[in-house]
Design a protein around this motif. Structure first.
Motif, mmCIF file in Angstrom:
data_model
loop_
_atom_site.group_PDB
_atom_site.id
_atom_site.type_symbol
_atom_site.label_atom_id
_atom_site.label_comp_id
_atom_site.label_asym_id
_atom_site.label_seq_id
_atom_site.Cartn_x
_atom_site.Cartn_y
_atom_site.Cartn_z
ATOM 1 N N GLN A 76 1.995 3.440 -13.281
ATOM 2 C CA GLN A 76 2.692 4.661 -13.678
ATOM 3 C C GLN A 76 2.031 5.236 -14.933
ATOM 4 O O GLN A 76 1.687 4.501 -15.865
ATOM 5 C CB GLN A 76 4.165 4.347 -13.958
ATOM 6 C CG GLN A 76 4.992 5.569 -14.343
ATOM 7 C CD GLN A 76 6.475 5.241 -14.421
ATOM 8 O OE1 GLN A 76 7.044 4.674 -13.479
ATOM 9 N NE2 GLN A 76 7.109 5.590 -15.541
ATOM 10 N N ILE B 109 2.352 -1.848 -8.787
ATOM 11 C CA ILE B 109 2.562 -0.409 -8.905
ATOM 12 C C ILE B 109 2.066 0.034 -10.280
ATOM 13 O O ILE B 109 2.040 -0.766 -11.219
ATOM 14 C CB ILE B 109 4.061 -0.048 -8.723
ATOM 15 C CG1 ILE B 109 4.225 1.470 -8.542
ATOM 16 C CG2 ILE B 109 4.904 -0.590 -9.868
ATOM 17 C CD1 ILE B 109 5.666 1.857 -8.162
ATOM 18 N N ASP C 133 0.818 -1.222 0.000
ATOM 19 C CA ASP C 133 0.000 0.000 0.000
ATOM 20 C C ASP C 133 0.847 1.266 0.000
ATOM 21 O O ASP C 133 0.455 2.298 -0.561
ATOM 22 C CB ASP C 133 -0.925 0.016 1.222
ATOM 23 C CG ASP C 133 -1.990 -1.068 1.130
ATOM 24 O OD1 ASP C 133 -2.262 -1.528 0.000
ATOM 25 O OD2 ASP C 133 -2.541 -1.463 2.172
ATOM 26 N N THR D 246 3.437 1.838 -1.630
ATOM 27 C CA THR D 246 3.939 2.172 -2.970
ATOM 28 C C THR D 246 2.817 2.338 -3.987
ATOM 29 O O THR D 246 3.073 2.448 -5.189
ATOM 30 C CB THR D 246 4.910 1.082 -3.453
ATOM 31 O OG1 THR D 246 4.235 -0.176 -3.447
ATOM 32 C CG2 THR D 246 6.134 1.001 -2.549
ATOM 33 N N GLY D 247 1.572 2.291 -3.504
ATOM 34 C CA GLY D 247 0.425 2.551 -4.405
ATOM 35 C C GLY D 247 -0.138 1.337 -5.080
ATOM 36 O O GLY D 247 -0.674 1.432 -6.189
ATOM 37 N N SER D 248 -0.007 0.152 -4.440
ATOM 38 C CA SER D 248 -0.596 -1.057 -5.010
ATOM 39 C C SER D 248 -2.128 -0.947 -4.993
ATOM 40 O O SER D 248 -2.700 -0.188 -4.210
ATOM 41 C CB SER D 248 -0.158 -2.295 -4.216
ATOM 42 O OG SER D 248 1.249 -2.461 -4.320
ATOM 43 N N GLY D 249 -2.770 -1.724 -5.870
ATOM 44 C CA GLY D 249 -4.227 -1.667 -5.921
ATOM 45 C C GLY D 249 -4.781 -2.720 -6.879
ATOM 46 O O GLY D 249 -4.169 -3.755 -7.108
#
Length: 302
Positions: A257, A255, A237, A239-242
């Protein structure tokens, strides 16, 4: 004395002869009257019987016409009234309170008129049936034509959908030369094959986004999945996981971008900084964008 007696006898015979003649005349007259009455009665009975037979025949014809006209959808009021009048006349005839005279002829004329009307009604019904059959045939032909158009339209829609799908697939991004590099905490870069776990602080995924004239030149979101040796997607979370949608299902990513696609075989790098150590084994790298998997690579840790 004897002459007087003879005269009286003669007178008596004359009187008896006259009386007998009178009685004979009266009997003859009465007999003639009775015979005439019998003849009149017989004529009357025969007339009544004939009228009864004619009325019965007319009554049956009226019943048949009422049924037929009703079946043809015509108006039966006149026929029903004539039937009611006829039954009244039959009852009065049996009681001897009326003489029919020209009444039977009137009924027969009425029946003839109704025969003409029924013939016309039959013809109109036949025309209506023919018209209905024509309309039914035209409707069937129209339904067949409509189905053909619908099938054709459905085929066009299907082909358009297939074509759109093909165009969409053709316009999908393609990432080639996917390479993974391990970066140590001191910034040293090694290609990601059999790298020691303690020497991996970050990984960098490099690839080329191929030129594609069907792809719009705008901002593209690239999803990066790092899959560990057990098959699980690494998620962090911090590092922006989803999750993102892929083929109608949610798919986890490590991740993402945003990349401004320039459609000129541009080089792209995605850097992933993990807080935990990488366990030994082979890791898979998967790249996704706009609903398609656009590239794949791997690296291993010892």
């Amino acid at each position: 004395m004897e002459n007087k007696n003879n005269t009286g006898l003669v007178i008596g015979l004359i009187i008896m002869t006259v009386v007998a003649a009178v009685f004979g005349y009266l009997y003859y007259q009465e007999r003639n009257i009775t015979t005439k009455q019998e003849a009149d009665l017989e004529v009357r009975v025969n007339e009544l019987a004939m009228n009864e037979i004619k009325l019965d025949s007319i009554s049956k014809q009226l019943d048949a016409k009422i049924i037929e006209v009703q079946g043809l959808g015509g108006n039966i009021e006149e026929l029903q009234k004539a039937k009611a009048d006829l039954e009244k006349d039959r009852a009065a005839l049996r009681k001897g309170t009326i003489t029919l005279g020209n009444k039977i002829k009137e009924y027969e004329t009425f029946l003839t008129k109704k025969d003409e009307e029924i013939a016309q009604l039959r013809e109109e019904n036949q025309q209506l049936i023919s018209k209905t059959e024509t309309l039914t045939q035209e409707k069937a032909e129209l339904e067949t034509s409509k189905k053909a158009v619908s099938d054709s339209l459905s085929g066009v829609v299907t082909k358009n959908a297939e074509l759109e799908s093909k165009v969409t697939m053709a316009a999908a991004l393609r990432a080639r030369n996917v390479k993974v590099y391990a970066i140590s905490s001191k910034g040293k870069v090694r290609e990601g094959e059999n790298v020691k776990s303690k020497r991996i602080d970050k990984i960098r995924v490099d690839f080329i986004l191929e030129k594609n004239p069907l792809t719009q030149t705008d901002s593209k979101k690239i999803y990066l999945r790092v899959i560990d040796p057990s098959g699980a997607t690494i998620a962090d979370d911090a590092t922006g996981s989803g999750k993102f949608d892929f083929n109608g299902q949610e798919q986890g990513y490590t991740i993402s971008q945003d990349v401004l696609y320039s459609n000129n075989n541009q080089d792209v790098s995605i850097l992933y900084d993990r807080n935990a150590a990488f366990k030994s084994g082979t890791y898979t790298i998967e790249l996704y964008s706009e609903g398609f998997q656009v590239g794949q690579g791997s690296f291993s840790v010892k």
